[in-house]
Design a protein around this motif. Sequence first.
Motif, PDB file in Angstrom:
ATOM      1  N   MET A  64       0.883  -1.164   0.000  1.00 35.25           N
ATOM      2  CA  MET A  64       0.000   0.000   0.000  1.00 35.25           C
ATOM      3  C   MET A  64       0.927   1.221   0.000  1.00 35.25           C
ATOM      4  N   PRO A  65       0.959   1.972  -1.097  1.00 35.23           N
ATOM      5  CA  PRO A  65       1.948   3.049  -1.232  1.00 35.23           C
ATOM      6  C   PRO A  65       1.922   4.083  -0.112  1.00 35.23           C
ATOM      7  N   GLU A  66       0.759   4.346   0.460  1.00 38.52           N
ATOM      8  CA  GLU A  66       0.703   5.355   1.529  1.00 38.52           C
ATOM      9  C   GLU A  66       1.539   4.911   2.729  1.00 38.52           C
ATOM     10  N   TYR A  67       1.386   3.660   3.124  1.00 39.18           N
ATOM     11  CA  TYR A  67       2.105   3.154   4.287  1.00 39.18           C
ATOM     12  C   TYR A  67       3.566   2.855   3.977  1.00 39.18           C
ATOM     13  N   ASP A  68       3.804   2.345   2.776  1.00 39.15           N
ATOM     14  CA  ASP A  68       5.186   2.056   2.394  1.00 39.15           C
ATOM     15  C   ASP A  68       6.027   3.328   2.329  1.00 39.15           C
ATOM     16  N   ASN A  69       5.452   4.426   1.839  1.00 42.17           N
ATOM     17  CA  ASN A  69       6.171   5.697   1.794  1.00 42.17           C
ATOM     18  C   ASN A  69       6.473   6.217   3.196  1.00 42.17           C
ATOM     19  N   LEU A  70       5.547   6.017   4.123  1.00 38.88           N
ATOM     20  CA  LEU A  70       5.779   6.467   5.499  1.00 38.88           C
ATOM     21  C   LEU A  70       6.880   5.665   6.180  1.00 38.88           C
ATOM     22  N   VAL A  71       6.914   4.367   5.956  1.00 35.71           N
ATOM     23  CA  VAL A  71       7.982   3.548   6.534  1.00 35.71           C
ATOM     24  C   VAL A  71       9.321   3.939   5.925  1.00 35.71           C
ATOM     25  N   TYR A  72       9.346   4.134   4.610  1.00 38.87           N
ATOM     26  CA  TYR A  72      10.557   4.575   3.910  1.00 38.87           C
ATOM     27  C   TYR A  72      11.070   5.902   4.482  1.00 38.87           C
ATOM     28  N   LEU A  73      10.176   6.864   4.603  1.00 38.06           N
ATOM     29  CA  LEU A  73      10.563   8.173   5.128  1.00 38.06           C
ATOM     30  C   LEU A  73      11.014   8.068   6.580  1.00 38.06           C
ATOM     31  N   GLY A  74      10.312   7.283   7.378  1.00 43.55           N
ATOM     32  CA  GLY A  74      10.679   7.129   8.786  1.00 43.55           C
ATOM     33  C   GLY A  74      12.055   6.512   8.973  1.00 43.55           C
ATOM     34  N   LEU A  75      12.372   5.474   8.210  1.00 35.21           N
ATOM     35  CA  LEU A  75      13.678   4.840   8.353  1.00 35.21           C
ATOM     36  C   LEU A  75      14.805   5.766   7.903  1.00 35.21           C
ATOM     37  N   LEU A  76      14.595   6.528   6.839  1.00 35.49           N
ATOM     38  CA  LEU A  76      15.635   7.439   6.402  1.00 35.49           C
ATOM     39  C   LEU A  76      15.802   8.604   7.371  1.00 35.49           C
ATOM     40  N   ILE A  77      14.740   9.039   8.012  1.00 31.47           N
ATOM     41  CA  ILE A  77      14.860  10.100   9.021  1.00 31.47           C
ATOM     42  C   ILE A  77      15.580   9.583  10.262  1.00 31.47           C
ATOM     43  N   VAL A  78      15.360   8.323  10.620  1.00 36.02           N
ATOM     44  CA  VAL A  78      16.091   7.738  11.750  1.00 36.02           C
ATOM     45  C   VAL A  78      17.594   7.743  11.476  1.00 36.02           C
ATOM     46  N   VAL A  79      17.983   7.372  10.268  1.00 35.31           N
ATOM     47  CA  VAL A  79      19.411   7.388   9.915  1.00 35.31           C
ATOM     48  C   VAL A  79      19.938   8.816   9.917  1.00 35.31           C
ATOM     49  N   ALA A  80      19.161   9.761   9.406  1.00 37.15           N
ATOM     50  CA  ALA A  80      19.597  11.163   9.405  1.00 37.15           C
ATOM     51  C   ALA A  80      19.768  11.686  10.830  1.00 37.15           C
ATOM     52  N   LEU A  81      18.873  11.310  11.730  1.00 38.28           N
ATOM     53  CA  LEU A  81      19.005  11.735  13.129  1.00 38.28           C
ATOM     54  C   LEU A  81      20.222  11.106  13.797  1.00 38.28           C
ATOM     55  N   ARG A  82      20.501   9.851  13.472  1.00 39.12           N
ATOM     56  CA  ARG A  82      21.712   9.210  14.013  1.00 39.12           C
ATOM     57  C   ARG A  82      22.966   9.955  13.572  1.00 39.12           C
ATOM     58  N   LEU A  83      23.015  10.339  12.304  1.00 41.75           N
ATOM     59  CA  LEU A  83      24.169  11.090  11.802  1.00 41.75           C
ATOM     60  C   LEU A  83      24.231  12.482  12.406  1.00 41.75           C
ATOM     61  N   PHE A  84      23.063  13.097  12.603  1.00 38.46           N
ATOM     62  CA  PHE A  84      23.025  14.443  13.182  1.00 38.46           C
ATOM     63  C   PHE A  84      23.545  14.423  14.619  1.00 38.46           C
ATOM     64  N   TYR A  85      23.129  13.435  15.402  1.00 35.32           N
ATOM     65  CA  TYR A  85      23.622  13.328  16.780  1.00 35.32           C
ATOM     66  C   TYR A  85      25.109  13.001  16.818  1.00 35.32           C
ATOM     67  N   ALA A  86      25.579  12.214  15.865  1.00 33.71           N
ATOM     68  CA  ALA A  86      27.015  11.912  15.804  1.00 33.71           C
ATOM     69  C   ALA A  86      27.821  13.161  15.461  1.00 33.71           C
ATOM     70  N   ALA A  87      27.234  14.053  14.686  1.00 37.11           N
ATOM     71  CA  ALA A  87      27.946  15.277  14.316  1.00 37.11           C
ATOM     72  C   ALA A  87      28.115  16.213  15.508  1.00 37.11           C
ATOM     73  N   PHE A  88      27.198  16.168  16.454  1.00 33.08           N
ATOM     74  CA  PHE A  88      27.244  17.104  17.566  1.00 33.08           C
ATOM     75  C   PHE A  88      27.623  16.457  18.894  1.00 33.08           C
ATOM     76  N   ARG A  89      28.318  15.343  18.840  1.00 27.18           N
ATOM     77  CA  ARG A  89      28.813  14.774  20.093  1.00 27.18           C
ATOM     78  C   ARG A  89      29.987  15.616  20.577  1.00 27.18           C
ATOM     79  N   LYS A  90      30.378  15.405  21.793  1.00 28.61           N
ATOM     80  CA  LYS A  90      31.445  16.217  22.377  1.00 28.61           C
ATOM     81  C   LYS A  90      32.755  16.013  21.622  1.00 28.61           C
ATOM     82  N   GLN A  91      33.392  17.115  21.322  1.00 23.42           N
ATOM     83  CA  GLN A  91      34.633  17.065  20.562  1.00 23.42           C
ATOM     84  C   GLN A  91      35.852  16.785  21.434  1.00 23.42           C
TER      85      GLN A  91
END
Length: 186
Positions: A64-91
């Motif tokens: 069902m494209p509506e739900y598949d698109n939401l899962v796709y977007l959610g998983l890619l946002i999770v990866v983006a948030l992981r990278l964002f938090y890694a960028a701002f860890r203590k130096q």
Amino acid sequence: MSVLEYIILAFALAFPVMATVRGCALKHHIRLTRGLAVSALLATVHVAFILMGISVANLLRFDMPEYDNLVYLGLLIVVALRLFYAAFRKQDRELPAYDISRWGTVLLLGIATAVNTLLVGLGLGFRFSLHAELWKLSVPLFVVLFLLCYWGIMLGRRNKPMRERRWLLIAVLFLLIFAVKGAFFS
């Protein structure tokens, strides 16, 4: 999806690996010819993980494209948030550096850095079939990861500074562009 979009995705997935490999090569110097093999192994592991993620998600998708698109977007946002938090860890704390002169360590490093790639593969599998996107995805990912891992090894051997935060934020931007374009404009 087009090959250009997969190249953007490959850069988004390769920048964090480049930073990790640079830190490893900074502490444990290896020869450049061995660096070619290390880069090829890391790129192969990442391609295998993204293809594994797509094949698993092809089995799990809702068709069902509506739900598949939401899962796709959610998983890619999770990866983006992981990278964002890694960028701002203590130096002030030092990054872990692994001995990439040993093949077992390189294989385990490839598996550890491929978690984001696996999550992106799961997201892509909810939208696309593995057979339709196999070569358009795997060839650019292998080439870009191979080149950037090797560049990271060369930077580490020469003790060249690298602004890791900048590269991680560029990866987040590329990943978000890929996610939004794939979810809403295709």
